[in-house]
Design a protein around this motif. Structure first.
Motif, PDB file in Angstrom:
ATOM      1  N   ALA A   1     -46.994  93.791 -27.377  1.00  0.00           N
ATOM      2  CA  ALA A   1     -46.514  94.924 -27.146  1.00  0.00           C
ATOM      3  C   ALA A   1     -45.554  95.244 -26.137  1.00  0.00           C
ATOM      4  O   ALA A   1     -44.533  96.550 -25.958  1.00  0.00           O
ATOM      5  N   TRP A   2     -45.429  94.469 -24.702  1.00  0.00           N
ATOM      6  CA  TRP A   2     -43.891  94.966 -23.873  1.00  0.00           C
ATOM      7  C   TRP A   2     -43.198  94.203 -24.326  1.00  0.00           C
ATOM      8  O   TRP A   2     -41.943  94.093 -23.527  1.00  0.00           O
TER       9      TRP A   2
ATOM     10  N   LEU B   1     -49.073 116.822 -18.382  1.00  0.00           N
ATOM     11  CA  LEU B   1     -50.362 116.018 -18.035  1.00  0.00           C
ATOM     12  C   LEU B   1     -50.048 114.977 -18.609  1.00  0.00           C
ATOM     13  O   LEU B   1     -49.707 114.503 -19.707  1.00  0.00           O
TER      14      LEU B   1
ATOM     15  N   ARG C   1     -55.261 104.701 -26.232  1.00  0.00           N
ATOM     16  CA  ARG C   1     -54.785 104.102 -25.326  1.00  0.00           C
ATOM     17  C   ARG C   1     -55.784 102.901 -25.477  1.00  0.00           C
ATOM     18  O   ARG C   1     -55.043 101.512 -25.369  1.00  0.00           O
TER      19      ARG C   1
ATOM     20  N   TYR D   1     -56.948 111.212 -25.546  1.00  0.00           N
ATOM     21  CA  TYR D   1     -56.069 109.585 -25.235  1.00  0.00           C
ATOM     22  C   TYR D   1     -56.073 108.588 -25.156  1.00  0.00           C
ATOM     23  O   TYR D   1     -55.790 107.956 -25.482  1.00  0.00           O
TER      24      TYR D   1
ATOM     25  N   TRP E   1     -55.890  95.767 -22.519  1.00  0.00           N
ATOM     26  CA  TRP E   1     -56.396  95.177 -21.418  1.00  0.00           C
ATOM     27  C   TRP E   1     -56.099  96.098 -19.945  1.00  0.00           C
ATOM     28  O   TRP E   1     -56.409  95.501 -19.290  1.00  0.00           O
ATOM     29  N   LEU E   2     -56.178  97.478 -20.187  1.00  0.00           N
ATOM     30  CA  LEU E   2     -55.878  98.213 -18.840  1.00  0.00           C
ATOM     31  C   LEU E   2     -56.843  98.969 -18.630  1.00  0.00           C
ATOM     32  O   LEU E   2     -57.553  99.986 -17.994  1.00  0.00           O
TER      33      LEU E   2
ATOM     34  N   CYS F   1     -55.147 112.135 -14.563  1.00  0.00           N
ATOM     35  CA  CYS F   1     -53.785 112.591 -15.109  1.00  0.00           C
ATOM     36  C   CYS F   1     -53.546 113.120 -13.508  1.00  0.00           C
ATOM     37  O   CYS F   1     -53.395 113.047 -12.720  1.00  0.00           O
TER      38      CYS F   1
ATOM     39  N   ASP G   1     -58.809 116.642 -24.622  1.00  0.00           N
ATOM     40  CA  ASP G   1     -57.519 115.548 -24.782  1.00  0.00           C
ATOM     41  C   ASP G   1     -57.342 114.495 -23.530  1.00  0.00           C
ATOM     42  O   ASP G   1     -57.321 113.840 -24.535  1.00  0.00           O
TER      43      ASP G   1
ATOM     44  N   ASP H   1     -52.520 104.973 -15.212  1.00  0.00           N
ATOM     45  CA  ASP H   1     -53.263 103.461 -15.763  1.00  0.00           C
ATOM     46  C   ASP H   1     -53.908 102.496 -14.043  1.00  0.00           C
ATOM     47  O   ASP H   1     -55.016 102.588 -14.199  1.00  0.00           O
TER      48      ASP H   1
ATOM     49  N   THR I   1     -56.539 121.146 -15.120  1.00  0.00           N
ATOM     50  CA  THR I   1     -56.470 119.915 -15.761  1.00  0.00           C
ATOM     51  C   THR I   1     -58.042 119.387 -16.223  1.00  0.00           C
ATOM     52  O   THR I   1     -58.291 119.322 -17.671  1.00  0.00           O
TER      53      THR I   1
ATOM     54  N   TYR J   1     -51.347 110.635 -18.208  1.00  0.00           N
ATOM     55  CA  TYR J   1     -52.195 109.652 -17.993  1.00  0.00           C
ATOM     56  C   TYR J   1     -51.585 108.569 -17.229  1.00  0.00           C
ATOM     57  O   TYR J   1     -50.710 108.111 -17.347  1.00  0.00           O
TER      58      TYR J   1
ATOM     59  N   GLY K   1     -45.428  98.379 -18.716  1.00  0.00           N
ATOM     60  CA  GLY K   1     -45.904  99.213 -19.966  1.00  0.00           C
ATOM     61  C   GLY K   1     -46.698 100.383 -19.244  1.00  0.00           C
ATOM     62  O   GLY K   1     -46.711 101.301 -19.930  1.00  0.00           O
ATOM     63  N   SER K   2     -47.505  99.765 -18.068  1.00  0.00           N
ATOM     64  CA  SER K   2     -48.704 100.941 -17.815  1.00  0.00           C
ATOM     65  C   SER K   2     -47.723 101.618 -16.635  1.00  0.00           C
ATOM     66  O   SER K   2     -47.065 101.627 -16.478  1.00  0.00           O
TER      67      SER K   2
ATOM     68  N   ALA L   1     -45.574 107.020 -23.975  1.00  0.00           N
ATOM     69  CA  ALA L   1     -46.386 106.830 -23.913  1.00  0.00           C
ATOM     70  C   ALA L   1     -47.863 107.364 -23.431  1.00  0.00           C
ATOM     71  O   ALA L   1     -49.107 107.049 -24.394  1.00  0.00           O
ATOM     72  N   HIS L   2     -47.774 108.304 -22.905  1.00  0.00           N
ATOM     73  CA  HIS L   2     -48.421 108.301 -21.513  1.00  0.00           C
ATOM     74  C   HIS L   2     -48.614 109.762 -22.058  1.00  0.00           C
ATOM     75  O   HIS L   2     -49.815 110.411 -20.565  1.00  0.00           O
ATOM     76  N   LEU L   3     -48.189 110.898 -22.488  1.00  0.00           N
ATOM     77  CA  LEU L   3     -48.977 111.867 -22.257  1.00  0.00           C
ATOM     78  C   LEU L   3     -49.671 112.437 -23.212  1.00  0.00           C
ATOM     79  O   LEU L   3     -50.376 111.889 -24.264  1.00  0.00           O
ATOM     80  N   VAL L   4     -50.638 113.221 -22.851  1.00  0.00           N
ATOM     81  CA  VAL L   4     -51.464 113.212 -22.815  1.00  0.00           C
ATOM     82  C   VAL L   4     -51.669 115.033 -23.671  1.00  0.00           C
ATOM     83  O   VAL L   4     -52.197 115.351 -24.620  1.00  0.00           O
ATOM     84  N   ARG L   5     -51.097 115.960 -22.729  1.00  0.00           N
ATOM     85  CA  ARG L   5     -51.005 116.703 -23.261  1.00  0.00           C
ATOM     86  C   ARG L   5     -49.321 117.934 -22.166  1.00  0.00           C
ATOM     87  O   ARG L   5     -49.012 117.635 -21.721  1.00  0.00           O
TER      88      ARG L   5
END
Lengths: 221, 473
Positions: free
Chosen positions: B265-266, B25, A203, A199, A209-210, B161, A195, B29, A189, B27, B125-126, B13-17
């Motif tokens: 956003a939510w 992969l 983000r 990302y 806020w995260l 990740c 990458d 939060d 990884t 992400y 959303g996280s 929305a969390h796809l790095v790869r």
């Protein structure tokens, strides 16, 4: 990670459905902060007649002679044959640690619970899914012949019986690759660090806020 | 193109790869940490000379091992030396790596799945992970949350990740109003009975339908919490006004302008009306009555007015074998009325049912009544120090104590009995927890899963009883 290419060994049949990870390794043994030494407590509640205590010496504990792993014909078993939904319940990785530490290299079942299945790959323990019908056949063959062995070949993705019959199984390419090569997930990884950084930057703009919220200043005392 | 499900939206929305073989992969939060599944992960980091990728994406608290009786002496006075080392190890690791931890005697300490939402660390959303299968709890907030193993805990610490793959989508569409005295717990037990313990394997479950809109955040957490008992790693509920009202103002939740941004956003955190699910299961909530598990798997559940199943009525040999084993372990007879099961202990608590509403539900039943003389011990374990304080402010502790319940310090307690709270062999327990596996609450212990109100009613009666009868009195 431990390499798994091919393994041939004695089969122990665990003839019961929905074996949960509490049964594989009871909670009192999860107090250890180590990753090893769980093998003697594998299936503790059904393997011994007394109540197991963490860190105890198991050499003189009374055995449940009826339990499969205590029967002489299954001594030295390294292939576990199991039923549907093996490894359900708790996410404890201590379950594959205990199986691996006991000496199992592979578990064959018609289905596995998701988290357990995933955890096995991280520990060089290969979970093999075969159809219920084939698993039933393997249970029968195992019961009929003492010293029954199976050969699990990850490279070719087949389970080979003593008669030479081959049963093929599916495994994800990435997982297979990692097991064959003994690759470390984290190293792999981290090869994608760029990458992840890019990302993360995006983000941070989309959901600021995260970031940075969990800190002692924000935690109301 | 078909619309997206809530799960699809958060995953994408969390796809790095995304890799060619379907692995991805993702992400992460937020990672929640506790003492049982983290020590080997921290040890691995040290061994490889790595540091956590992001300190501020982690929150820790000890919960599984902590005693629920007096804690004045601090960690050094935990009686079990192995538990003590494990709790101390979490403290040391968090101190060394700079991770925020609510330590055992911090009043914000509690069960991770109660603490995360309560602190506003769990956000819509996280992506949320934790080395605990009940992490699905956080899906109640329209988050993508699931349990992971310890190797993955280390992986997330080191890389932020997770190597994963997309799950299938299941919608459990609940319609009809829950009756008086019928709770979120009864609903989810009923759903598990319908799906079976492996029915959700490979799926992310979204709990939807009009009924879910009227269930509180606490109730939604109870429902998502138990998704794993149907085999699904993920349980989730769309974001609505109830979600926003719950999150707003909590310590780690966005404030001011950030709140405005987040709220906007939510607004999209629900499945599109034309989203396609791989499986849809319809549940009629109106006909559900209080549920009780009789066996050794959460799917072995029946209504309070029913009987223990008879294996003679089954044809599937696996089911027959399962019923026979369970009857023997539980010391029950086929066709025995559920109301005839006598209890020895009562446990009200766990990440499933230890929030303020659960405390109120149980207290309402306990008020002005007495725990039956035949009950050896009835304990109430709030999910966090803050839940405890709130309950005490409402006088619930006094109601429980007057009725003969013990009022304890927060933690996982008898849900899995890693601390001193456990069943003796053969004892029957009415428990508001999530698993009735053999030995789960103590070697040889016999667990019956129920709602907090039903557990309180069982404590008063000494055997199972339909709590609705006590409500009408």
């Amino acid at each position: 990670m431990k390499v798994f290419k091919q393994h041939k060994g004695i089969v122990a049949p665990m003839d019961r459905a929905n074996v949960d990870t509490d049964m594989i390794i009871p909670k009192q043994f999860l107090k250890s902060i180590k990753r090893s030494g769980f093998g003697v407590y594998l299936f503790d509640e059904i393997r011994y007649l007394d109540e197991g205590v963490a860190d105890q010496d198991c050499s003189n504990r009374p055995l449940n002679e009826e339990f499969v792993l205590n029967q002489s014909r299954y001594q030295g078993a390294s292939v576990l044959l199991a039923r549907v939904n093996f490894g359900c319940g708790s996410s404890r990785e201590h379950a594959p640690w205990a199986l691996e530490d006991y000496g199992f290299r592979t578990v064959i079942a018609p289905s596995f619970a998701d988290i357990f299945y995933n955890n096995c790959f991280k520990n060089g323990l290969l979970p093999v899914v075969l159809s219920e019908q084939i698993v039933e056949q393997l249970f029968s063959e195992c019961a009929a012949s003492e010293g029954y062995q199976l050969n699990v070949d990850l490279q070719r993705q087949v389970v080979v019986t003593p008669s030479g019959e081959e049963h093929s199984f599916e495994v994800e390419t990435f997982r297979k690759h990692c097991l064959l090569e003994g690759l470390d997930d984290i190293d792999l990884t981290l090869q994608n660090t760029d990458d992840i950084r890019s990302y993360e930057a995006q983000r941070k703009l989309a959901a600021p806020w995260l970031f940075g919220a969990i800190n002692p200043e924000n935690s109301v005392d | 193109m078909a619309g997206k499900t809530l799960y699809d939206k958060i995953f994408d929305a969390h796809l790095v790869r995304a890799n060619d073989d379907g692995s991805a992969l993702l992400y992460i939060d937020l990672q929640l940490l506790h003492e049982v599944t983290s020590p080997q992960a921290f040890a691995g980091l040290r061994l490889a000379g790595r540091k956590p990728w992001r300190i501020d994406a982690n929150l820790a608290t000890p919960d599984h091992n902590v005693p629920t009786t007096k804690r004045d002496g601090g960690v050094s006075k935990i009686v079990d030396p192995i538990s003590r080392i494990q709790v101390q190890t979490l403290d040391d690791n968090c101190d060394d790596f700079g991770i925020l931890e609510f330590k055992m005697n911090d009043h914000r300490q509690g069960i991770v799945h109660v603490v995360g939402p309560e602190q506003g660390a769990t956000l819509p959303g996280s992506t949320v992970v934790c080395g605990d299968s009940h992490t699905a709890t956080h899906g109640a907030f329209g988050a993508l949350a699931h349990g992971i193993g310890t190797s993955e805990v280390e992986h997330v610490l080191a890389t932020q990740c997770l190597i994963t793959r997309k799950m299938k989508n299941m919608l459990i569409k609940v319609e009809g109003e829950l009756g008086l005295g019928v709770t979120a717990k009864d609903l989810v037990l009923h759903i598990i009975g319908v799906l079976g313990t492996a029915g959700g394997t490979g799926y992310a479950i979204e709990f939807g339908g009009s009924t879910m809109k009227n269930i509180s955040m606490e109730g939604r957490m109870t429902i998502c919490n138990m998704a794993i008992e149907a085999g699904a790693r993920v349980g989730m509920v769309a974001v609505d006004q109830l979600t926003l009202d719950y999150v707003k103002g909590r310590p780690f939740a966005p404030k001011g302008e950030l709140w405005e941004l987040a709220e906007a956003a939510w607004a999209d955190l629900h499945s599109d009306s034309d989203a396609v699910f791989d499986t849809v299961v319809d549940i009629d909530a109106a006909n559900i009555i209080p549920q009780v598990t009789w066996g050794t798997s959460p799917e072995m559940v029946v209504a309070i007015d029913a009987q223990v199943p008879n294996p003679d009525n089954e044809t599937d040999p696996v089911k027959i074998d399962g019923i026979n084993r369970a009857l023997e372990y539980m010391g029950l007879s086929a066709d025995q009325a559920i109301t005839s099961i006598k209890l020895d202990r009562i446990f009200i608590g766990s990440c499933t049912n230890s929030r303020i509403e659960d405390m109120r539900d149980a207290a309402k039943v306990a008020k002005g009544r007495k725990v039956a003389a035949s009950i050896k011990e009835a304990i109430v374990v709030p999910g966090s120090g803050l839940v405890k304080a709130q309950a005490e402010a409402e006088g619930l502790d006094k109601i429980f104590e007057a009725a003969g319940f013990q009022w304890r310090e927060p933690g996982c307690s008898m849900c899995l009995a890693m601390n001193p709270d456990k069943l003796e062999p053969g004892e029957h327990c009415a428990s508001t927890s999530n698993r009735n596996f053999e030995g789960r609450q103590g070697n040889g212990g016999r667990t019956h899963l129920v709602s907090p109100a039903m557990a309180a009613a069982a404590a008063i009666s000494g055997n199972f009883v339909d709590v609705r009868e006590m409500m009408e009195q």
